[in-house]
Design an enzyme around this catalytic site. Structure first.
Site, PDB file in Angstrom:
ATOM      1  N   GLU A 105       0.824  -1.215   0.000  1.00 35.77           N
ATOM      2  CA  GLU A 105       0.000   0.000   0.000  1.00 35.77           C
ATOM      3  C   GLU A 105       0.857   1.264   0.000  1.00 35.77           C
ATOM      4  O   GLU A 105       0.544   2.233  -0.687  1.00 35.77           O
ATOM      5  CB  GLU A 105      -0.954  -0.016   1.187  1.00 35.77           C
ATOM      6  CG  GLU A 105      -1.949  -1.164   1.189  1.00 35.77           C
ATOM      7  CD  GLU A 105      -2.812  -1.231  -0.061  1.00 35.77           C
ATOM      8  OE1 GLU A 105      -2.941  -0.208  -0.771  1.00 35.77           O
ATOM      9  OE2 GLU A 105      -3.355  -2.317  -0.337  1.00 35.77           O
ATOM     10  N   HIS A 146       1.979   2.171  -3.390  1.00 43.84           N
ATOM     11  CA  HIS A 146       1.011   2.895  -4.220  1.00 43.84           C
ATOM     12  C   HIS A 146       1.224   4.402  -4.087  1.00 43.84           C
ATOM     13  O   HIS A 146       1.104   5.150  -5.068  1.00 43.84           O
ATOM     14  CB  HIS A 146      -0.421   2.541  -3.815  1.00 43.84           C
ATOM     15  CG  HIS A 146      -0.917   1.256  -4.389  1.00 43.84           C
ATOM     16  ND1 HIS A 146      -0.807   0.931  -5.724  1.00 43.84           N
ATOM     17  CD2 HIS A 146      -1.544   0.197  -3.797  1.00 43.84           C
ATOM     18  CE1 HIS A 146      -1.348  -0.256  -5.945  1.00 43.84           C
ATOM     19  NE2 HIS A 146      -1.790  -0.735  -4.787  1.00 43.84           N
ATOM     20  N   GLU A 197       0.499 -13.781   2.615  1.00 40.51           N
ATOM     21  CA  GLU A 197       0.489 -15.102   3.266  1.00 40.51           C
ATOM     22  C   GLU A 197       0.420 -15.005   4.784  1.00 40.51           C
ATOM     23  O   GLU A 197      -0.155 -15.878   5.447  1.00 40.51           O
ATOM     24  CB  GLU A 197       1.722 -15.921   2.833  1.00 40.51           C
ATOM     25  CG  GLU A 197       3.052 -15.488   3.404  1.00 40.51           C
ATOM     26  CD  GLU A 197       3.649 -14.251   2.743  1.00 40.51           C
ATOM     27  OE1 GLU A 197       4.722 -13.809   3.173  1.00 40.51           O
ATOM     28  OE2 GLU A 197       3.028 -13.711   1.794  1.00 40.51           O
ATOM     29  N   ASP A 256       9.173 -14.471   0.991  1.00 41.56           N
ATOM     30  CA  ASP A 256       8.876 -15.351  -0.132  1.00 41.56           C
ATOM     31  C   ASP A 256       8.293 -14.513  -1.268  1.00 41.56           C
ATOM     32  O   ASP A 256       8.329 -13.281  -1.221  1.00 41.56           O
ATOM     33  CB  ASP A 256       7.906 -16.460   0.292  1.00 41.56           C
ATOM     34  CG  ASP A 256       6.652 -15.907   0.971  1.00 41.56           C
ATOM     35  OD1 ASP A 256       6.225 -14.788   0.616  1.00 41.56           O
ATOM     36  OD2 ASP A 256       6.107 -16.583   1.860  1.00 41.56           O
ATOM     37  N   GLU A 259      -0.394  -1.982  -9.607  1.00 40.11           N
ATOM     38  CA  GLU A 259      -0.557  -3.073  -8.637  1.00 40.11           C
ATOM     39  C   GLU A 259       0.649  -4.015  -8.660  1.00 40.11           C
ATOM     40  O   GLU A 259       1.108  -4.486  -7.607  1.00 40.11           O
ATOM     41  CB  GLU A 259      -1.835  -3.857  -8.919  1.00 40.11           C
ATOM     42  CG  GLU A 259      -3.120  -3.102  -8.654  1.00 40.11           C
ATOM     43  CD  GLU A 259      -3.326  -2.769  -7.186  1.00 40.11           C
ATOM     44  OE1 GLU A 259      -2.730  -3.434  -6.323  1.00 40.11           O
ATOM     45  OE2 GLU A 259      -4.092  -1.828  -6.912  1.00 40.11           O
ATOM     46  N   HIS A 313      -5.862  -6.033 -10.535  1.00 38.89           N
ATOM     47  CA  HIS A 313      -5.237  -7.053  -9.693  1.00 38.89           C
ATOM     48  C   HIS A 313      -5.033  -8.359 -10.453  1.00 38.89           C
ATOM     49  O   HIS A 313      -4.058  -9.069 -10.217  1.00 38.89           O
ATOM     50  CB  HIS A 313      -6.073  -7.319  -8.435  1.00 38.89           C
ATOM     51  CG  HIS A 313      -6.185  -6.140  -7.530  1.00 38.89           C
ATOM     52  ND1 HIS A 313      -7.286  -5.303  -7.529  1.00 38.89           N
ATOM     53  CD2 HIS A 313      -5.338  -5.648  -6.600  1.00 38.89           C
ATOM     54  CE1 HIS A 313      -7.107  -4.347  -6.633  1.00 38.89           C
ATOM     55  NE2 HIS A 313      -5.938  -4.526  -6.058  1.00 38.89           N
TER      56      HIS A 313
END
Length: 300
Positions: free
Chosen positions: A101, A104, A157, A152, A127, A198
């Site tokens: 974020e 962005h 995650e 990763d 994105e 996305h």
């Protein structure tokens, strides 16, 4: 936010969101997700007034979600909102989500990428770059691995739900097309998801992964010799130089690819390992070169 700030400053030379150390405003868990969900039901039943329902509908966008709002006033760098979890088991403050974020905001000040009718390629590139920065910050802060709080190429995650994969976009499903594309030939061109911002982002993220780690694109079968994990920062700098100094606001995937080529040559020289890795990765994910920055009179 502090770790993301440290990464931007120490690794790529960018101070804060706006490059000028402007204040960063963020809201975390700003409302009760269950209360908003209940109020949505009351709105559908006509119990609440229209003004209240407008606010409730707006807040509902941030259940299990996060966002960056570009500045609406002078002397602002915008606002980061990390919404309230309902179905997710953890708050929306995982490291890669926060960095995504905040990136962005960086894109707003560095490249000012806009939006277009479908397919919204500038939006997907925006994105994708945020996914790349989210991943880069993880590797800057955390040890590599597959467990909790380890770096990763997966997004989100540590929230308990993976949203996208840079290493293999097809390993994470989405609710609109089923499978995220790993190749430009499979670009989603429909109107949903704001023109696929996305959905199509992993094309760029996978390009980044291949340029760093190497590997083979599932769709094209093309193999890439990456620069290797020890040289990850080289590719990060190639991407950021393209964003900060080359990318035009209307950039689509072909223009972005050409900016990456130029950036790699500027930083490391034509024919260098980073330049070769970028070129091979661009070809592996199928981004055509029918439009170049030279055709447009230069990137920026």
């Amino acid at each position: 936010l502090g770790w993301t700030y440290d990464y931007l400053l120490t690794q790529i030379g960018w101070a804060g969101v706006d490059s000028r150390n402007g204040p960063v405003d963020a809201f975390v868990n700003p409302f009760d997700a269950d209360l908003v969900t209940n109020d949505l039901v009351r709105c559908r039943l006509g119990v609440l007034d229209a003004e209240t329902c407008s606010l409730v509908t707006f807040l509902a966008n941030f259940i299990d979600n996060a966002a960056y709002f570009a500045p609406a006033i002078d002397n602002s760098t915008g606002v980061l909102v990390f919404g309230s979890p309902r179905d997710l088991p953890h708050p929306l403050t995982a490291l890669d989500v926060v960095a995504h974020e905040m990136a962005h905001g960086v894109t707003h000040f560095a490249a000012a990428l806009g939006d277009t009718p479908p397919p919204n390629e500038p939006g997907a590139i925006n994105e994708g770059f945020s996914d790349i920065i989210g991943t880069a910050v993880e590797f800057y802060v955390q040890p590599p691995g597959t467990g909790t709080l380890q770096a990763d190429y997966l997004m989100g995650e540590d929230l308990g739900s993976v949203t996208r994969s840079l290493r293999d976009p097809s390993e994470v499903p989405n609710t609109i097309t089923g499978t995220y594309p790993d190749h430009y030939g499979n670009l989603y061109r429909g109107p949903l998801n704001a023109g696929g911002v996305h959905i199509n982002a992993p094309i760029l993220g996978h390009l980044f992964y291949l340029a760093v780690e190497g590997g083979t694109n599932r769709t094209s079968g093309r193999s890439v010799t990456g620069v290797g994990a020890d040289n990850r920062r080289q590719i990060e700098l190639v991407f950021f130089n393209a964003w900060a100094n080359l990318l035009p606001p209307f950039a689509d995937f072909p223009i972005t690819a050409d900016c990456l080529r130029i950036s790699a040559a500027e930083l490391y020289g034509p024919g260098s390992p980073p330049a070769m890795a970028i070129e091979e990765a661009i070809r592996a994910v199928g981004i055509p070169d029918f439009v170049t920055c030279h055709d447009l009179g230069g990137c920026r």
